[in-house]
Write a protein that holds these residues in place. Structure first.
Motif, short mmCIF file in Angstrom:
data_model
loop_
_atom_site.label_atom_id
_atom_site.label_comp_id
_atom_site.label_asym_id
_atom_site.label_seq_id
_atom_site.Cartn_x
_atom_site.Cartn_y
_atom_site.Cartn_z
N ILE A 1 0.74 -1.19 0.06
CA ILE A 1 0.08 0.00 0.16
C ILE A 1 0.76 1.28 0.12
N VAL A 2 0.66 2.03 -1.05
CA VAL A 2 1.15 3.49 -0.88
C VAL A 2 0.76 4.40 0.07
N THR A 3 1.30 4.35 1.23
CA THR A 3 0.83 5.36 2.38
C THR A 3 0.94 6.64 2.23
N ASN A 4 2.13 7.04 1.68
CA ASN A 4 2.28 8.48 1.30
C ASN A 4 2.89 8.63 0.18
N ASN A 5 2.35 9.38 -0.84
CA ASN A 5 2.60 9.67 -2.31
C ASN A 5 3.09 11.07 -2.47
N GLN A 6 3.36 11.49 -1.24
CA GLN A 6 3.77 13.15 -1.29
C GLN A 6 5.34 13.23 -1.21
N THR A 7 6.24 12.17 -1.58
CA THR A 7 7.69 12.22 -1.57
C THR A 7 7.87 12.00 -3.05
N MET A 8 9.38 12.35 -3.12
CA MET A 8 10.04 12.28 -4.44
C MET A 8 10.19 10.82 -4.93
N PHE A 9 9.68 9.74 -4.11
CA PHE A 9 10.12 8.42 -4.49
C PHE A 9 8.70 8.01 -4.71
N SER A 10 7.47 8.43 -4.50
CA SER A 10 6.33 7.91 -4.51
C SER A 10 5.12 8.89 -5.40
N SER A 11 5.58 9.76 -5.78
CA SER A 11 4.57 10.98 -6.34
C SER A 11 3.84 10.52 -7.55
N GLU A 12 4.29 9.27 -8.22
CA GLU A 12 3.56 8.99 -9.47
C GLU A 12 2.60 7.83 -9.11
N TYR A 13 2.40 7.54 -7.87
CA TYR A 13 1.38 6.77 -7.24
C TYR A 13 0.24 7.55 -6.93
N ASP B 1 -2.46 5.76 -1.19
CA ASP B 1 -3.44 4.59 -0.69
C ASP B 1 -3.42 3.59 -1.75
N GLU B 2 -2.81 3.69 -2.87
CA GLU B 2 -3.08 2.78 -4.18
C GLU B 2 -2.27 1.32 -3.52
N ARG B 3 -2.84 0.39 -4.09
CA ARG B 3 -2.43 -0.98 -3.73
C ARG B 3 -1.70 -1.69 -5.23
N ILE B 4 -0.36 -1.80 -4.77
CA ILE B 4 0.54 -2.44 -6.01
C ILE B 4 1.17 -3.44 -5.59
N HIS C 1 11.23 -5.13 -3.87
CA HIS C 1 12.23 -4.51 -4.74
C HIS C 1 11.57 -4.04 -6.23
N PRO C 2 11.33 -2.84 -6.10
CA PRO C 2 10.87 -2.02 -7.06
C PRO C 2 11.51 -2.24 -8.47
N GLU C 3 12.86 -2.57 -8.15
CA GLU C 3 13.65 -2.89 -9.87
C GLU C 3 13.39 -4.20 -10.35
N ARG C 4 12.72 -4.98 -9.56
CA ARG C 4 12.23 -6.38 -10.18
C ARG C 4 10.85 -6.46 -10.69
N ALA C 5 10.39 -5.29 -10.82
CA ALA C 5 9.10 -4.86 -11.25
C ALA C 5 8.83 -3.87 -11.92
N THR C 6 9.67 -3.76 -13.41
CA THR C 6 9.79 -2.58 -14.09
C THR C 6 9.18 -2.76 -15.32
N GLY D 1 6.53 -9.93 -14.98
CA GLY D 1 5.11 -10.05 -14.30
C GLY D 1 4.18 -9.11 -13.64
N CYS D 2 5.02 -7.92 -13.55
CA CYS D 2 4.46 -6.57 -13.04
C CYS D 2 5.49 -5.66 -13.15
N ASP D 3 4.75 -4.42 -13.51
CA ASP D 3 5.57 -3.43 -13.64
C ASP D 3 5.37 -2.17 -12.71
N ASP D 4 4.82 -2.44 -11.53
CA ASP D 4 4.50 -1.33 -10.66
C ASP D 4 5.63 -0.72 -9.97
#
Length: 227
Positions: free
Chosen positions: A118-130, A133-136, A194-199, A204-207
């Motif tokens: 769950i994307v708990t905080n999308n107001q960071t430089m690492f999560s702003s494109e989510y 509360d998005e479920r990935i 591991h986000p780098e394993r889902a690109t 199987g996933c590009d989240d």
């Protein structure tokens, strides 16, 4: 944008990270030795997963004394982005760049699976494109991913919105379902998934790609404002 992928003895996810930046994101990636003492030529620092120094003593503990980590500390103090994934997260904890510590998974077994996050905080430089509360879905692969901190630290993490990612179905016993946290300034992120394993879809996933896109978008916006 120039990304530095730091390589420690025992790293085994550095090539995954390099591929995520070079091929999936389409930006400039460079392997950087643990002996390096100057990171000023890079726009973002990535600490990959693996088993740095064989995970002797504690996961990430020996790597925290590598020469490059002093440069990472100086880099982070300038407000530039630093991402630590899995063992990279453990290293950030050992250096004190992030609060808390890692314990063995609560069932004392290695976990390797794709898990809902769950994307708990999308107001960071690492999560702003989510979306908030998005479920990935992201892969995890660790034996010591059970995040722990005292109650005061946990309250501070919540108060300053430092919890960026949480497990939807906590697989390892992490306090507060924590999967990833950032520092108060928001420029240092540590996460066990591991986000780098889902690109790319082939994996199987590009989240995970949107995490790196977030870094890139924020870097471009910053340079547009300051140029």
């Amino acid at each position: 944008m120039r990304f530095a992928v730091v390589v420690f003895p025992g790293s085994n996810c550095d090539t995954d990270m390099f591929y995520a930046i070079k091929e999936a994101l389409g930006e400039d990636a460079h392997y950087v030795s643990y002996r390096e003492s100057n990171l000023s030529n890079y726009d973002a620092i990535l600490l990959p997963g693996g088993f740095s120094y064989g995970d002797y003593l504690r996961s990430g503990s020996i790597a925290s004394f590598a020469p490059v980590m002093e440069a990472v500390r100086e880099y982070a103090e300038l407000g530039k982005p630093v991402l630590g994934v899995c063992n990279g997260f453990q290293i950030l904890l050992e250096t004190g760049l992030l609060p808390g510590a890692m314990k063995r998974n609560d069932h004392l077994k290695f976990i390797c699976e794709t898990t809902p996050i769950i994307v708990t905080n999308n107001q960071t430089m690492f999560s702003s494109e989510y979306r908030q509360d998005e479920r990935i879905s992201l892969p995890i692969a660790h034996a010591e991913g059970n995040y722990e901190c005292d109650d005061q630290t946990f309250d501070e993490l919540k108060r300053h919105n430092q919890i960026v990612f949480q497990y939807a179905d906590n697989p390892n016993g992490s306090k507060g379902d924590i999967a990833g946290i950032c520092n108060k300034q928001g420029n240092v992120l540590g996460m066990m998934p591991h986000p780098e394993r889902a690109t790319v879809d082939l994996l199987g996933c590009d989240d995970g790609l949107r995490l790196f896109e977030s870094i890139l978008v924020n870097w471009r916006e910053h340079h547009a404002v300051t140029s």
